[in-house]
Design a protein around this motif. Structure first.
Motif, PDB file in Angstrom:
ATOM      1  N   ALA A  27      29.973  27.576  -7.682  1.00 47.54           N
ATOM      2  CA  ALA A  27      30.118  26.600  -8.766  1.00 47.54           C
ATOM      3  C   ALA A  27      28.907  25.668  -8.787  1.00 47.54           C
ATOM      4  CB  ALA A  27      31.399  25.798  -8.585  1.00 47.54           C
TER       5      ALA A  27
ATOM      6  N   GLU B  83      36.565  21.531 -10.895  1.00 45.18           N
ATOM      7  CA  GLU B  83      37.067  20.849  -9.699  1.00 45.18           C
ATOM      8  C   GLU B  83      35.923  20.480  -8.747  1.00 45.18           C
ATOM      9  OE1 GLU B  83      40.041  23.227  -7.747  1.00 45.18           O
ATOM     10  OE2 GLU B  83      38.626  24.763  -7.112  1.00 45.18           O
ATOM     11  N   THR B  84      34.874  21.294  -8.761  1.00 38.49           N
ATOM     12  CA  THR B  84      33.728  20.969  -7.914  1.00 38.49           C
ATOM     13  C   THR B  84      32.987  19.748  -8.461  1.00 38.49           C
ATOM     14  OG1 THR B  84      33.487  23.312  -7.385  1.00 38.49           O
ATOM     15  CG2 THR B  84      31.604  21.911  -6.913  1.00 38.49           C
TER      16      THR B  84
ATOM     17  N   LEU C  29      39.862  22.008  -2.637  1.00 38.82           N
ATOM     18  CA  LEU C  29      39.109  23.074  -3.313  1.00 38.82           C
ATOM     19  C   LEU C  29      39.510  24.414  -2.725  1.00 38.82           C
ATOM     20  CD1 LEU C  29      35.697  21.184  -3.202  1.00 38.82           C
ATOM     21  CD2 LEU C  29      37.199  21.424  -5.191  1.00 38.82           C
ATOM     22  N   LYS C  30      39.090  25.478  -3.394  1.00 37.87           N
ATOM     23  CA  LYS C  30      39.550  26.793  -2.974  1.00 37.87           C
ATOM     24  C   LYS C  30      38.891  27.245  -1.669  1.00 37.87           C
ATOM     25  CE  LYS C  30      41.861  30.303  -5.180  1.00 37.87           C
ATOM     26  NZ  LYS C  30      42.776  29.589  -6.039  1.00 37.87           N
TER      27      LYS C  30
ATOM     28  N   ASN D 255      34.551  26.208 -16.389  1.00 41.25           N
ATOM     29  CA  ASN D 255      35.738  26.891 -15.886  1.00 41.25           C
ATOM     30  C   ASN D 255      36.374  26.047 -14.780  1.00 41.25           C
ATOM     31  OD1 ASN D 255      34.549  27.489 -13.362  1.00 41.25           O
ATOM     32  ND2 ASN D 255      33.566  29.309 -14.228  1.00 41.25           N
ATOM     33  N   TYR D 256      37.534  26.461 -14.337  1.00 41.04           N
ATOM     34  CA  TYR D 256      38.308  25.612 -13.440  1.00 41.04           C
ATOM     35  C   TYR D 256      37.554  25.271 -12.139  1.00 41.04           C
ATOM     36  CZ  TYR D 256      42.192  23.608 -10.982  1.00 41.04           C
ATOM     37  OH  TYR D 256      42.980  22.734 -10.293  1.00 41.04           O
ATOM     38  N   LYS D 257      36.890  26.287 -11.587  1.00 40.25           N
ATOM     39  CA  LYS D 257      36.197  26.044 -10.307  1.00 40.25           C
ATOM     40  C   LYS D 257      35.028  25.096 -10.465  1.00 40.25           C
ATOM     41  CE  LYS D 257      37.593  30.138  -7.905  1.00 40.25           C
ATOM     42  NZ  LYS D 257      37.377  31.574  -7.833  1.00 40.25           N
ATOM     43  N   GLN D 258      34.313  25.265 -11.582  1.00 41.99           N
ATOM     44  CA  GLN D 258      33.190  24.358 -11.829  1.00 41.99           C
ATOM     45  C   GLN D 258      33.711  22.934 -11.989  1.00 41.99           C
ATOM     46  OE1 GLN D 258      31.867  26.407 -15.374  1.00 41.99           O
ATOM     47  NE2 GLN D 258      29.923  26.957 -14.394  1.00 41.99           N
TER      48      GLN D 258
ATOM     49  N   SER E  86      33.388  29.507  -3.072  1.00 43.74           N
ATOM     50  CA  SER E  86      33.553  29.232  -4.506  1.00 43.74           C
ATOM     51  C   SER E  86      32.870  27.912  -4.881  1.00 43.74           C
ATOM     52  CB  SER E  86      35.026  29.235  -4.906  1.00 43.74           C
ATOM     53  OG  SER E  86      35.670  28.077  -4.455  1.00 43.74           O
ATOM     54  N   VAL E  87      32.869  26.958  -3.956  1.00 49.15           N
ATOM     55  CA  VAL E  87      32.152  25.701  -4.197  1.00 49.15           C
ATOM     56  C   VAL E  87      30.658  25.990  -4.352  1.00 49.15           C
ATOM     57  CG1 VAL E  87      31.460  23.490  -3.193  1.00 49.15           C
ATOM     58  CG2 VAL E  87      33.830  24.249  -3.012  1.00 49.15           C
TER      59      VAL E  87
END
Ligand SMILES: Nc1ncnc2c1ncn2[C@@H]1O[C@H](COP(=O)(O)OP(=O)(O)OP(=O)(O)O)[C@@H](O)[C@H]1O
Ligand SMILES: [Mg+2]
Length: 378
Positions: A342, A308-309, A333-334, A303-306, A338-339
């Motif tokens: 992820a 970008e991390t 990052l958000k 997913n997007y958060k995973q 969330s990091v």
């Protein structure tokens, strides 16, 4: 011309690099009759090292050696199947008598294990469903090992897997049997250091204090590069010292990756000329190209958060302070939380790995090729 850099199968002696000290130490531990917990980062060379230890004359003559990788297993049934299959296939070349003794001990599998009634050749036809009582079969397997005509060594690789089995008592069960055995030593190996060390180092767990622990590190640079240069000379070719150094440095000496890049550079470069840094770089580019599809698939499932991390960590190479404001800001990052989330899922999927320097965790992409590929593409 044999490529001297093996990337699959068991590596034969002349192509096996170093591990002299480690081999000696492991042989000594075995001679002192202790079980072993062998850990390392993924793809550092545990499995090869175990096979190498088995080939040492002191071990080869005195022990029956077994090796099973239980990574694919998700239940005690499967583990029991894997163990019996390994013993069985080891005994087949040793002849009827050895096999018969095994068959007589493993009564719970009579019927699916033995000889083909028509051809008389040995056959292993155990299905998962045949193992009705895995605890009983396990006990029989251990009885067999206990009574074998020589001492045994049984390596169980990716041992952390047993913590995922649905049966609750597996750790205690194994420990109980193993404690009673005098004729068999175990090598428990795996790359999930965190799970394994917890299992063996916490006083409340069954395996507490039951092994000598051994953590495998990278092969020192001087030794690895001299080995690589010599292998290429033996093959009638040449490589510059700078190129050998580059192959090592690109992956900080991480065995599988260094070996793979040397394998490809050897395979794809002009045999008439001395291999240089450009050949190593080309081999790297080609390798990343061939992995394009499978790496894209990995990214596609995140997913997007995973994503970008993972990209942020790949870009850093080695990332510390991943939940700091600075890190979050630098990589747009958000939020720290969330990091964190992820990262925990990426660790679970073994896409990330970490080293603990005592104060904090330093994260990196577990597959070093994937790390490079992300850096190239994002
Ligand atoms: N001593 C060595 N000499 C030459 N090549 C080696 C050596 N050790 C490891 N390698 C290379 O690294 C690859 C991976 O080694 P191995 O499978 O033993 O690692 P591992 O730590 O068991 O990995 P995993 O964590 O995936 O189980 C081998 O296929 C081989 O290409
Ligand atoms: Mg392995």
């Amino acid at each position: 011309m044999t490529n001297p850099f093996f990337i699959t199968g068991i590596i034969p002696e002349p192509y096996f690099c170093d591990r002299e000290k480690e081999t000696q130490q492991l042989v000594r531990i075995i001679e002192n009759k202790a079980h072993i917990l062998l850990t390392s980062a993924r793809r550092m060379g545990k499995t090869q090292l175990i096979y190498h230890v088995y080939e040492q004359p002191a071990i080869k003559t005195a022990f029956h050696t077994f090796y099973v990788d239980i990574f694919p297993t998700t239940s005690l049934h499967e583990m029991v199947l894997f163990l019996s299959k390994e013993i069985y296939s080891n005994l087949v070349p040793k002849g009827k008598k050895a096999l018969k003794f095994f068959l007589n001990t493993i009564k719970s599998l009579t019927g699916s294990l033995g000889y083909d009634p028509v051809t008389g050749t040995p056959s292993f036809d155990v299905k998962l469903g045949d193992i009705n009582n895995p605890e009983l079969t396990l006990q029989e397997i251990f009885n067999y090992l206990e009574k074998a005509d020589k001492s045994c060594i049984f390596a169980i690789d990716e041992f952390q897997q047993i913590t995922n089995y649905p049966e609750k008592n597996v750790e205690a069960l194994l420990r109980t049997y193993i404690q009673r055995m005098n004729n068999c030593l175990f090598i428990f190996a795996g790359s999930n250091r965190h799970i394994l060390e917890n299992m063996f180092n916490s006083a409340a767990r069954p395996f507490y204090n039951s092994t000598e622990q051994f953590h495998l590190e990278r092969i020192p640079k001087e030794i690895y590069t001299s080995f690589a240069i010599q292998q290429i000379i033996n093959a009638g070719r040449a490589i510059t010292t700078d190129a050998a150094n580059l192959a090592y440095d690109l992956f900080e000496g991480h065995t599988y990756y260094v070996h793979h890049i040397l394998h490809n550079a050897f395979a794809n470069s002009n045999p008439q000329k001395t291999m240089d840094e450009e050949d190593i770089r080309n081999a790297m580019e080609e390798l990343l190209d061939t992995r394009e599809r499978s790496f894209s698939n990995i990214m596609n499932k995140l997913n997007y958060k995973q994503k970008e991390t993972l990209v942020a960590i790949a870009k850093e190479g080695k990332a510390s302070g991943v939940t700091s404001v600075a890190f979050v800001k630098k990589h747009a990052l958000k939020s720290a939380s969330s990091v964190q989330y992820a990262i925990s899922t990426l660790l679970e999927d073994q896409l990330l790995t970490y080293e603990d320097n005592g104060r904090s965790k330093i994260y990196s992409v577990a597959d070093r090729f994937l790390g490079y590929w992300i850096r190239r593409n994002y």
